[in-house]
Scaffold this active site. Structure first.
Site, short mmCIF file in Angstrom:
data_model
loop_
_atom_site.label_atom_id
_atom_site.label_comp_id
_atom_site.label_asym_id
_atom_site.label_seq_id
_atom_site.Cartn_x
_atom_site.Cartn_y
_atom_site.Cartn_z
N HIS A 175 0.77 -0.67 0.20
CA HIS A 175 -0.18 -0.16 0.49
C HIS A 175 0.74 1.03 -0.50
CE1 HIS A 175 1.19 -0.45 4.08
NE2 HIS A 175 0.94 1.40 4.37
N ASP A 189 11.24 8.03 -3.89
CA ASP A 189 9.91 8.53 -4.35
C ASP A 189 9.73 7.77 -5.58
OD1 ASP A 189 8.17 10.48 -4.93
OD2 ASP A 189 8.67 11.54 -6.33
#
Length: 138
Positions: free
Chosen positions: A43, A83
């Site tokens: 997630h 990122d």
């Protein structure tokens, strides 16, 4: 004694996926302890990172640390590595360490600490959600 220290802050943002999982535990215990954060398909979060650097301003520049330099350092050491990554699978830092917000903040701290002048104090604030964040060192 006169205190001449000033704190400067840099705020950044990165998106990353992870799964909270302790490999020493059964699947049932992981599910009980970590709940939906143990989703086997991972997630994600939109992390907000605040880096605080404290020190005495340089008498020639007036800077504690040039914020352009700090920004470039955060980009290279943190954003480029984290990122749009799966922290469990795409980084070396969380292959054996559970990527909780606490542990992510500690890793970020170490990555930056090694690149900053030892005279500068460093503190990391990592927001995993709007309401949940960690501070390291506390």
């Amino acid at each position: 004694m006169k205190q001449n220290k000033v704190a400067v802050y840099r705020k950044e943002h990165f998106n990353a996926a992870h799964r909270l999982h302790n490999h020493a535990w059964s699947d049932e215990k992981n599910a009980t302890v970590f709940g939906s954060c143990n989703n086997k398909n991972f997630h994600g979060h939109n992390y907000e990172l605040i880096v605080k650097v404290t020190g005495e301003p340089n008498p020639d520049t007036g800077y504690v640390l040039d914020l352009k330099v700090l920004s470039a350092l955060i980009k290279k050491e943190i954003l480029d590595q984290f990122d749009h990554k799966n922290l469990n699978l795409d980084t070396v830092y969380f292959q054996q360490v559970n990527p909780t917000a606490e542990n992510i903040a500690k890793v970020i701290y170490q990555l930056l600490r090694d690149k900053l002048d030892e005279q500068l104090e460093l503190k990391i604030f990592l927001y995993e959600t709007e309401r949940n964040y960690v501070e390291y060192p506390a």
